[in-house]
Write a protein that holds these residues in place. Sequence first.
Motif, PDB file in Angstrom:
ATOM      1  N   TYR A  91      -5.843  -0.953  -3.822  1.00 25.62           N
ATOM      2  CA  TYR A  91      -6.947  -1.837  -3.464  1.00 25.62           C
ATOM      3  C   TYR A  91      -6.478  -3.276  -3.304  1.00 25.62           C
ATOM      4  O   TYR A  91      -6.355  -4.013  -4.277  1.00 25.62           O
ATOM      5  CB  TYR A  91      -8.019  -1.745  -4.555  1.00 25.62           C
ATOM      6  CG  TYR A  91      -9.169  -2.713  -4.433  1.00 25.62           C
ATOM      7  CD1 TYR A  91      -9.813  -2.937  -3.224  1.00 25.62           C
ATOM      8  CD2 TYR A  91      -9.634  -3.402  -5.555  1.00 25.62           C
ATOM      9  CE1 TYR A  91     -10.883  -3.818  -3.128  1.00 25.62           C
ATOM     10  CE2 TYR A  91     -10.712  -4.278  -5.477  1.00 25.62           C
ATOM     11  CZ  TYR A  91     -11.326  -4.481  -4.257  1.00 25.62           C
ATOM     12  OH  TYR A  91     -12.390  -5.352  -4.169  1.00 25.62           O
ATOM     13  N   HIS A 112      -5.212   5.183  -6.095  1.00 26.41           N
ATOM     14  CA  HIS A 112      -5.870   4.385  -5.065  1.00 26.41           C
ATOM     15  C   HIS A 112      -5.303   2.974  -5.077  1.00 26.41           C
ATOM     16  O   HIS A 112      -5.086   2.397  -6.148  1.00 26.41           O
ATOM     17  CB  HIS A 112      -7.382   4.324  -5.309  1.00 26.41           C
ATOM     18  CG  HIS A 112      -8.118   3.546  -4.269  1.00 26.41           C
ATOM     19  ND1 HIS A 112      -8.512   2.236  -4.457  1.00 26.41           N
ATOM     20  CD2 HIS A 112      -8.514   3.866  -3.019  1.00 26.41           C
ATOM     21  CE1 HIS A 112      -9.124   1.804  -3.369  1.00 26.41           C
ATOM     22  NE2 HIS A 112      -9.138   2.769  -2.482  1.00 26.41           N
ATOM     23  N   THR A 125       0.832  -1.200   0.000  1.00 24.33           N
ATOM     24  CA  THR A 125       0.000   0.000   0.000  1.00 24.33           C
ATOM     25  C   THR A 125       0.867   1.251   0.000  1.00 24.33           C
ATOM     26  O   THR A 125       0.623   2.193  -0.765  1.00 24.33           O
ATOM     27  CB  THR A 125      -0.923   0.008   1.232  1.00 24.33           C
ATOM     28  OG1 THR A 125      -1.911  -1.031   1.092  1.00 24.33           O
ATOM     29  CG2 THR A 125      -1.640   1.339   1.392  1.00 24.33           C
ATOM     30  N   ILE A 154     -15.125   4.269  -4.003  1.00 23.49           N
ATOM     31  CA  ILE A 154     -14.326   5.086  -3.097  1.00 23.49           C
ATOM     32  C   ILE A 154     -14.646   6.564  -3.306  1.00 23.49           C
ATOM     33  O   ILE A 154     -14.737   7.345  -2.339  1.00 23.49           O
ATOM     34  CB  ILE A 154     -12.824   4.816  -3.313  1.00 23.49           C
ATOM     35  CG1 ILE A 154     -12.500   3.346  -3.044  1.00 23.49           C
ATOM     36  CG2 ILE A 154     -11.974   5.728  -2.431  1.00 23.49           C
ATOM     37  CD1 ILE A 154     -12.812   2.880  -1.639  1.00 23.49           C
ATOM     38  N   THR A 188      -5.187   4.192   5.701  1.00 18.68           N
ATOM     39  CA  THR A 188      -4.739   3.037   4.927  1.00 18.68           C
ATOM     40  C   THR A 188      -4.126   1.988   5.845  1.00 18.68           C
ATOM     41  O   THR A 188      -3.830   2.243   7.017  1.00 18.68           O
ATOM     42  CB  THR A 188      -3.682   3.416   3.861  1.00 18.68           C
ATOM     43  OG1 THR A 188      -2.423   3.663   4.508  1.00 18.68           O
ATOM     44  CG2 THR A 188      -4.110   4.636   3.052  1.00 18.68           C
ATOM     45  N   ALA A 207     -12.536  -7.266   0.547  1.00 21.56           N
ATOM     46  CA  ALA A 207     -12.155  -6.032  -0.154  1.00 21.56           C
ATOM     47  C   ALA A 207     -11.728  -4.951   0.843  1.00 21.56           C
ATOM     48  O   ALA A 207     -12.531  -4.526   1.676  1.00 21.56           O
ATOM     49  CB  ALA A 207     -13.338  -5.529  -0.989  1.00 21.56           C
ATOM     50  N   TRP A 208     -10.489  -4.522   0.738  1.00 20.59           N
ATOM     51  CA  TRP A 208     -10.006  -3.437   1.596  1.00 20.59           C
ATOM     52  C   TRP A 208     -10.313  -2.087   0.952  1.00 20.59           C
ATOM     53  O   TRP A 208      -9.868  -1.814  -0.162  1.00 20.59           O
ATOM     54  CB  TRP A 208      -8.505  -3.567   1.841  1.00 20.59           C
ATOM     55  CG  TRP A 208      -8.170  -4.562   2.899  1.00 20.59           C
ATOM     56  CD1 TRP A 208      -7.653  -5.806   2.738  1.00 20.59           C
ATOM     57  CD2 TRP A 208      -8.340  -4.386   4.314  1.00 20.59           C
ATOM     58  NE1 TRP A 208      -7.491  -6.434   3.945  1.00 20.59           N
ATOM     59  CE2 TRP A 208      -7.907  -5.585   4.934  1.00 20.59           C
ATOM     60  CE3 TRP A 208      -8.813  -3.342   5.108  1.00 20.59           C
ATOM     61  CZ2 TRP A 208      -7.933  -5.751   6.326  1.00 20.59           C
ATOM     62  CZ3 TRP A 208      -8.849  -3.513   6.493  1.00 20.59           C
ATOM     63  CH2 TRP A 208      -8.412  -4.694   7.089  1.00 20.59           C
ATOM     64  N   HIS A 209     -11.067  -1.270   1.675  1.00 22.61           N
ATOM     65  CA  HIS A 209     -11.379   0.085   1.235  1.00 22.61           C
ATOM     66  C   HIS A 209     -10.394   1.028   1.915  1.00 22.61           C
ATOM     67  O   HIS A 209     -10.383   1.144   3.151  1.00 22.61           O
ATOM     68  CB  HIS A 209     -12.807   0.466   1.614  1.00 22.61           C
ATOM     69  CG  HIS A 209     -13.855  -0.375   0.933  1.00 22.61           C
ATOM     70  ND1 HIS A 209     -14.030  -1.717   1.185  1.00 22.61           N
ATOM     71  CD2 HIS A 209     -14.780  -0.046   0.010  1.00 22.61           C
ATOM     72  CE1 HIS A 209     -15.023  -2.182   0.446  1.00 22.61           C
ATOM     73  NE2 HIS A 209     -15.495  -1.192  -0.274  1.00 22.61           N
ATOM     74  N   GLN A 210      -9.561   1.681   1.110  1.00 25.92           N
ATOM     75  CA  GLN A 210      -8.541   2.578   1.628  1.00 25.92           C
ATOM     76  C   GLN A 210      -8.735   3.980   1.065  1.00 25.92           C
ATOM     77  O   GLN A 210      -9.443   4.188   0.084  1.00 25.92           O
ATOM     78  CB  GLN A 210      -7.144   2.077   1.268  1.00 25.92           C
ATOM     79  CG  GLN A 210      -6.847   0.650   1.712  1.00 25.92           C
ATOM     80  CD  GLN A 210      -5.367   0.358   1.735  1.00 25.92           C
ATOM     81  OE1 GLN A 210      -4.688   0.630   2.714  1.00 25.92           O
ATOM     82  NE2 GLN A 210      -4.853  -0.212   0.656  1.00 25.92           N
ATOM     83  N   PHE A 253      -7.347  -7.099  -2.333  1.00 26.06           N
ATOM     84  CA  PHE A 253      -8.574  -7.879  -2.250  1.00 26.06           C
ATOM     85  C   PHE A 253      -8.284  -9.349  -2.483  1.00 26.06           C
ATOM     86  O   PHE A 253      -7.233  -9.724  -2.999  1.00 26.06           O
ATOM     87  CB  PHE A 253      -9.623  -7.375  -3.258  1.00 26.06           C
ATOM     88  CG  PHE A 253      -9.249  -7.539  -4.709  1.00 26.06           C
ATOM     89  CD1 PHE A 253      -9.726  -8.607  -5.452  1.00 26.06           C
ATOM     90  CD2 PHE A 253      -8.433  -6.621  -5.344  1.00 26.06           C
ATOM     91  CE1 PHE A 253      -9.398  -8.757  -6.795  1.00 26.06           C
ATOM     92  CE2 PHE A 253      -8.089  -6.754  -6.687  1.00 26.06           C
ATOM     93  CZ  PHE A 253      -8.574  -7.829  -7.414  1.00 26.06           C
TER      94      PHE A 253
END
Length: 386
Positions: free
Chosen positions: A176, A174, A163, A206, A270, A313-316, A178
Amino acid sequence: MRTRQVFRSTGRLADGREIIYYDESPDTGRAAVADRRPLPPFSTGSQLRYDPLLDEWVALAAHRQNRTFLPPPDECPLDPTQGERLSEIPADDYDVVVFENRFPSLAPAPDVPAAAAGDPALSVRPGAGRCEVVCFTSDHSASFGDLSPERARTVIEAWADRTEALGARPDVAHVYPFENRGIEIGVTLQHPHGQIYGYPFVPPRIRAMGEAARKHRESTGANLFDTVVAGERSAGTRVVAGGEHWTAFVPAAARWPYEVRVFPLRRVPTLAQLDEDQREELAHLYLHLLRAFDGLFPPPDEGTDPPTPYISAWHQAPVGADGTPDAEFALHLQLFTLRRAPGKLKYLAGSESGMAAWINDVAPEDAAERIRAALPATAAARPTES
């Protein structure tokens, strides 16, 4: 808490793609192992096409039609190399490994014009960004839920490291991470793995969350994500699990039959900003949730469903031009399955696919109760709810 040490080393595959090993022991020498495959130089590219009606970018990656599709177990390209059985991972074993996808959805393509001559409806740009594969273990038959907390923590360290690295790139807006699990989701390789996309734009979901957060701040002076988490914790009916640093709940307006959102109680933008205590508790809590999802439906015996398909799913936060993430955005995980009952899937049909208007088949309160009931088998190591 003692800082968890992970040993990172970088190598190159035969076609020039980067491979990064995240080892739990030092001096493994894995990154120095040569890729013996006779691959041509990596030159795959994609393009982005603009949809003015929705103000969104669509990636065109026609080369992915030729990607590897459900090979037999003894030909899986995500297994470590064994003798003359060569794979994407040259080393004969690994803990966690990340490498550039051989069939990426996003990769710069040469000679992409800003507009096509004689085609005023076409607006395009290079499909910049990066797509990476994350292999969670060298054990082909395992799943993420089978990992030890120590190995789950190593994966978290890899997510955080990538990240930060991808977010610093000028062509990434961005990051992501997942995981897709199950052929029902569209998985083409059965080995336990996930992916990381470095998008050159802020994805629609996002962007929508960011806009909602901006409006909430303007109207109330508060952070939207903090408000949502506080509301769910106060209501309590949909809270599934939690601890000193995290809380997991089924959202009040869940779209999927079984869907959990997992938020750190101290808001960060994040994965890279998580502290040691947050990372350690996450490793345990995440494993409990995955195992609970597998407990929602009958075990995979003859005549029953295979293991629960899911998307994690990681939402950052999106990152600015200087690589700084939006501090107003709150990191969180969305874990969901499209299975609504044994032998039955939630299909995205006319309303969802045609209108993006969701209709859920399971009440979120009922889903939360069933997920909580699936947790006791792993409750011995479960963090205490706050």
